[in-house]
Design a protein around this motif. Sequence first.
Motif, short mmCIF file in Angstrom:
data_model
loop_
_atom_site.label_atom_id
_atom_site.label_comp_id
_atom_site.label_asym_id
_atom_site.label_seq_id
_atom_site.Cartn_x
_atom_site.Cartn_y
_atom_site.Cartn_z
N ASN A 1 0.96 -1.32 -0.09
CA ASN A 1 0.28 0.14 -0.07
C ASN A 1 0.91 1.07 -0.04
OD1 ASN A 1 -2.64 -1.20 -0.15
ND2 ASN A 1 -2.17 -1.65 2.34
N ASP A 2 1.98 1.44 0.46
CA ASP A 2 2.82 2.47 0.69
C ASP A 2 4.01 2.12 -0.62
OD1 ASP A 2 4.98 4.14 1.24
OD2 ASP A 2 4.81 3.77 3.26
N PRO A 3 3.86 3.02 -1.60
CA PRO A 3 4.74 3.03 -2.93
C PRO A 3 6.34 3.05 -2.54
CG PRO A 3 3.49 5.11 -2.90
CD PRO A 3 2.92 4.28 -1.85
N ARG A 4 6.51 3.76 -1.32
CA ARG A 4 7.80 3.80 -0.93
C ARG A 4 8.54 2.32 -1.06
NH1 ARG A 4 7.78 7.58 4.17
NH2 ARG A 4 6.23 6.12 4.48
N LYS B 1 16.53 1.89 11.43
CA LYS B 1 15.79 1.21 12.46
C LYS B 1 16.05 -0.13 12.53
CE LYS B 1 12.75 0.62 15.93
NZ LYS B 1 13.14 1.17 17.07
N TYR B 2 16.73 -0.83 13.60
CA TYR B 2 17.16 -2.27 13.59
C TYR B 2 16.01 -3.14 13.18
CZ TYR B 2 19.62 -6.17 15.18
OH TYR B 2 20.44 -7.36 15.31
N SER C 1 8.41 -0.59 10.16
CA SER C 1 7.94 0.11 11.21
C SER C 1 7.67 -1.05 12.39
CB SER C 1 6.53 0.87 11.16
OG SER C 1 5.98 0.93 12.43
N SER C 2 8.12 -0.40 13.59
CA SER C 2 8.06 -1.50 14.71
C SER C 2 7.02 -1.08 15.72
CB SER C 2 9.18 -1.76 15.41
OG SER C 2 9.89 -0.79 15.78
N ILE D 1 4.34 -5.91 4.77
CA ILE D 1 4.51 -5.20 3.67
C ILE D 1 3.07 -4.42 3.44
CG2 ILE D 1 6.39 -6.01 2.84
CD1 ILE D 1 4.97 -7.60 0.39
N LYS D 2 1.98 -4.78 4.05
CA LYS D 2 0.81 -4.16 3.89
C LYS D 2 0.76 -2.94 4.30
CE LYS D 2 -2.17 -7.22 5.28
NZ LYS D 2 -3.33 -8.15 5.39
N ARG D 3 1.55 -2.74 5.59
CA ARG D 3 1.54 -1.54 6.33
C ARG D 3 2.46 -0.31 6.05
NH1 ARG D 3 3.50 -4.91 11.75
NH2 ARG D 3 1.66 -6.24 11.92
N LYS D 4 2.09 0.70 6.29
CA LYS D 4 2.72 2.09 5.86
C LYS D 4 4.24 2.08 6.40
CE LYS D 4 2.68 7.05 5.91
NZ LYS D 4 1.91 7.99 6.22
N LEU D 5 5.17 2.29 5.66
CA LEU D 5 6.71 2.33 6.21
C LEU D 5 6.88 3.68 7.17
CD1 LEU D 5 8.46 1.81 2.98
CD2 LEU D 5 8.05 0.29 4.53
N ARG D 6 7.80 3.34 8.15
CA ARG D 6 8.10 4.20 9.00
C ARG D 6 8.78 5.39 8.50
NH1 ARG D 6 10.98 3.38 15.12
NH2 ARG D 6 11.32 5.31 15.46
N PHE D 7 9.53 5.28 7.58
CA PHE D 7 10.29 6.20 7.04
C PHE D 7 10.83 5.86 5.58
CE2 PHE D 7 13.55 3.96 9.66
CZ PHE D 7 14.13 3.37 8.63
N THR D 8 11.23 6.74 4.89
CA THR D 8 11.54 6.65 3.17
C THR D 8 12.57 5.70 3.38
OG1 THR D 8 10.58 8.71 2.43
CG2 THR D 8 12.25 7.66 1.40
#
Length: 435
Positions: A163-166, A229-230, A183-184, A216-223
């Motif tokens: 869902n997040d193209p990044r 992020k470990y 993201s965690s 990978i359905k989730r939004k990324l925390r950062f580009t």
Amino acid sequence: MRKSDIRNTTLYIAGFAILTFIIIHIIASRAAGKEDEQEEAIAANHEGIIWSDTLSNNSSDIAATKKMDSEINQFMGRWDLKGMSLAITHNDSLVYAKGYGWADKEIGRKMEATSIMRIASASKLVTAVAIMKLIEEGKFSLDSKVFGPDGILNDSSFTNVINDPRAFDVTVDHLLRHKGGFSSVMGDPMFRTKDIMAMEKLTAPPSNEELTKIVIKRKLRFTPGVGRKYSNFGYMLLSLIIEKTTGQSYWNYVNANVLQPAGIYNMRPATNYYADRHPKEVKYYPPDNELVEEFNGSGKMVERVYGGSNVNGLMGAGGWTASAADIARLVAAIDNYPVVDNILTPKSVNLLTEHDDHDKMSRGWSEADAYGKWSRTGTLSSTHTLIERFPTGECWVLITNSGVGKGHSFSRDLSRLVERLRSRYNGSLPARNLW
């Protein structure tokens, strides 16, 4: 009901039961066959006596290091460690290898130089080496995309859920350096199996591929690439990349192309339960006696170190067991020093140990500092691992079979122990090669 009907019903039930038994037996046999095949693949391909067949505590039971042994035992007592294993190399020569305390106190088995333990995140170094091997073979590059039609994991079942193209910009190098952007916020997905099962309404733990689709359905925390992020999940993805690229299981590829070429024959995939452990594997001791829910959603209360999490499912993020000497041998095979044949080119070794003033995290290693020291740690509730390779050519490896509640504090204290022992006893270590 007529007797003939009763007889027919009875025969039907009996026939169905027999058929069910046969099917279950076939499935169990196939599963056992796969485990046997994996074990044979991991143990095969060496002939005659090898260094790990003859190595024992007696090899390093020498008068010159008695005081060092005493300091190690005092350190273990201070942290309530049941067992620890130490290996030391000088310029790729194994000069010292010894186990301390208990491998399994309840059955009276002492820790040996060849006892194998979960090495937790030190497994990431193994995985990074395997990735560099495939890059050397031209299978992909550090800049290769992971997802999408042109990515390595290009299955539509992955691509269609993003869902997040990044996420389409995540590269192999991002995964190696914990820069994938995952993201965690909801916790580390590699350690939340039962919670994920509940959220996704699953009746069984998800496979690594199924877990990937969920995450990978989730939004990324950062580009990807602009933060760090470990990520255990990122190294599990690297394991899937190895499988997709080679057509082999992660374990078998690493064994055949990393471990055996390095002269390592006793590393094994971690298991989740005491009953499934390898004969040379130790017993694990948690930092507390608290029971937790079994990771697979059974609702059963288990010891944290046996069934509390899916250790085997960590794959390349934390799923290996090894002896301290095994790990020291791996480091000797990836350090550009000539005594032990290197399994990577100098270019690949330099990429793994590249220092970055802005970001200390290297590829596979926890840190490669500006002075040429390489460090790798690993922590689970069942074990702690420390690898320190110094620019002077020494490598010290320590593994415990006991969890410590204050993991980061313990890792720092373990590193300070190595510094003390190096300064006091380096001159007392014999000039020899136990390999």
